[in-house]
Design a protein around this motif. Structure first.
Motif, PDB file in Angstrom:
ATOM      1  N   PRO A 134       0.838  -1.205   0.000  1.00 15.89           N
ATOM      2  CA  PRO A 134       0.000   0.000   0.000  1.00 15.89           C
ATOM      3  C   PRO A 134       0.870   1.251   0.000  1.00 15.89           C
ATOM      4  O   PRO A 134       1.917   1.306   0.661  1.00 15.89           O
ATOM      5  N   TRP A 169      -2.110   0.697  -4.226  1.00 17.23           N
ATOM      6  CA  TRP A 169      -1.104  -0.324  -3.978  1.00 17.23           C
ATOM      7  C   TRP A 169      -0.067  -0.257  -5.091  1.00 17.23           C
ATOM      8  O   TRP A 169      -0.417  -0.302  -6.280  1.00 17.23           O
ATOM      9  N   TYR A 179      -3.203  -1.666  -7.760  1.00 17.21           N
ATOM     10  CA  TYR A 179      -4.558  -1.749  -7.214  1.00 17.21           C
ATOM     11  C   TYR A 179      -4.938  -0.422  -6.567  1.00 17.21           C
ATOM     12  O   TYR A 179      -4.070   0.354  -6.136  1.00 17.21           O
ATOM     13  N   THR A 181      -7.496   0.971  -3.420  1.00 15.40           N
ATOM     14  CA  THR A 181      -8.300   0.568  -2.270  1.00 15.40           C
ATOM     15  C   THR A 181      -9.538   1.435  -2.213  1.00 15.40           C
ATOM     16  O   THR A 181      -9.449   2.664  -2.196  1.00 15.40           O
ATOM     17  N   THR A 192     -13.275  -2.411   3.097  1.00 15.75           N
ATOM     18  CA  THR A 192     -12.549  -2.059   1.879  1.00 15.75           C
ATOM     19  C   THR A 192     -12.436  -3.244   0.924  1.00 15.75           C
ATOM     20  O   THR A 192     -12.534  -4.403   1.330  1.00 15.75           O
ATOM     21  N   ARG A 193     -12.212  -2.918  -0.331  1.00 11.43           N
ATOM     22  CA  ARG A 193     -11.941  -3.890  -1.375  1.00 11.43           C
ATOM     23  C   ARG A 193     -10.843  -3.327  -2.284  1.00 11.43           C
ATOM     24  O   ARG A 193     -10.649  -2.110  -2.339  1.00 11.43           O
ATOM     25  N   LEU A 194     -10.154  -4.223  -2.986  1.00 16.26           N
ATOM     26  CA  LEU A 194      -9.131  -3.795  -3.932  1.00 16.26           C
ATOM     27  C   LEU A 194      -9.693  -3.818  -5.349  1.00 16.26           C
ATOM     28  O   LEU A 194     -10.454  -4.720  -5.714  1.00 16.26           O
TER      29      LEU A 194
END
Length: 257
Positions: A134, A169, A179, A181, A192-194
């Motif tokens: 991250p 990320w 990615y 977030t 959260t999701r990526l």
């Protein structure tokens, strides 16, 4: 030397060319068998040995020692097995007939949402460090060009606002964003999701993800650790978004004009 009969009537040019062809044939045989260490022996759609195995035999097992103390792998007999019990049913007994999902294909990971069983460990760089981290953990990184997506709302393929981007990320050795977030609530809920960067489009004041609709986001696979993603997790997350291009709604299964 005149009168030397050691070689007799042997044609050295002929010997040289035949030696080359024998060497070349052996090289082709070696390279072809080494190329068969993964994915062989061939099987048909039912998992039985396929009749067209080819003229070359499967090579003997070879043990590979993995770097960074990650154990050993033996090929071909130790290769990763296929995923069993896939939620698919063949539409007809005829050879080559398509398979139809029997459950939720995006959750089951079949069709366009299929994923490969990669190792459940993070990918490392040449120095043995975790590659993808991250950006919040990387104070030396900053956005030097383009649009910073952090703080922008995320909109799905149905036009619904899903949440807000809170981090990126980074592939550290490549200096690339892999990615985003997203917090699944614009007000911030901590859930959260990526989002794979190649499935997102940054447009003005929003980030658009066309492959998923509002009801799909809860099902996006999550990582075991908040600051690390494994190769298997990458497979599943990316496959889920890719599968949404067909399976996000029943309307997408219909013929498109």
């Amino acid at each position: 030397m005149v009168g030397n009969t050691l070689l007799g009537n042997i044609d050295l040019a002929s010997v040289a060319i035949w030696a080359f062809w024998i060497f070349f044939a052996g090289l082709v045989y070696y390279l072809q068998t080494e190329n068969m260490r993964e994915g062989y022996p061939l099987v048909d759609e039912e998992g039985k040995p396929a009749p067209n195995q080819g003229p070359f035999p499967v090579p003997a097992d070879k043990t590979y020692k993995l770097r960074d103390g990650r154990g050993e792998m033996v090929f071909p007999s130790g290769q990763r097995g296929d995923r069993g019990d896939l939620a698919l049913a063949q539409s007809s007994r005829a050879a080559g007939s398509p398979y139809i999902p029997t459950g939720d294909p995006m959750i089951d990971g079949v069709g366009p949402a299929a994923w490969a069983p990669r190792r459940d460990i993070p990918e490392l760089d040449a120095h043995g460090h975790v590659k993808i981290k991250p950006m919040a953990m990387l104070p030396e990184f900053k956005v030097s060009a383009g649009t910073d997506p952090r703080g922008k709302v995320v909109v799905g393929g149905d036009g619904e606002v899903i949440g807000r981007v809170i981090d990126m990320w980074i592939d550290v050795p490549e200096s690339l964003v892999r990615y985003l977030t997203v917090d699944l609530n614009p007000e911030g809920t901590g859930k959260t999701r990526l989002i794979p960067m190649n499935m997102a489009r940054i447009k003005g004041n929003r980030v658009v993800v066309r492959s998923l609709y509002a009801h799909n986001w809860e099902g996006v696979p999550v990582t075991k650790k908040a600051d690390e993603i494994t190769m298997l997790e990458e497979e599943k997350i990316t496959a889920y978004y890719a599968g949404g291009t067909l399976y996000a709604s029943t309307a997408r299964l219909e013929p498109q004009i």
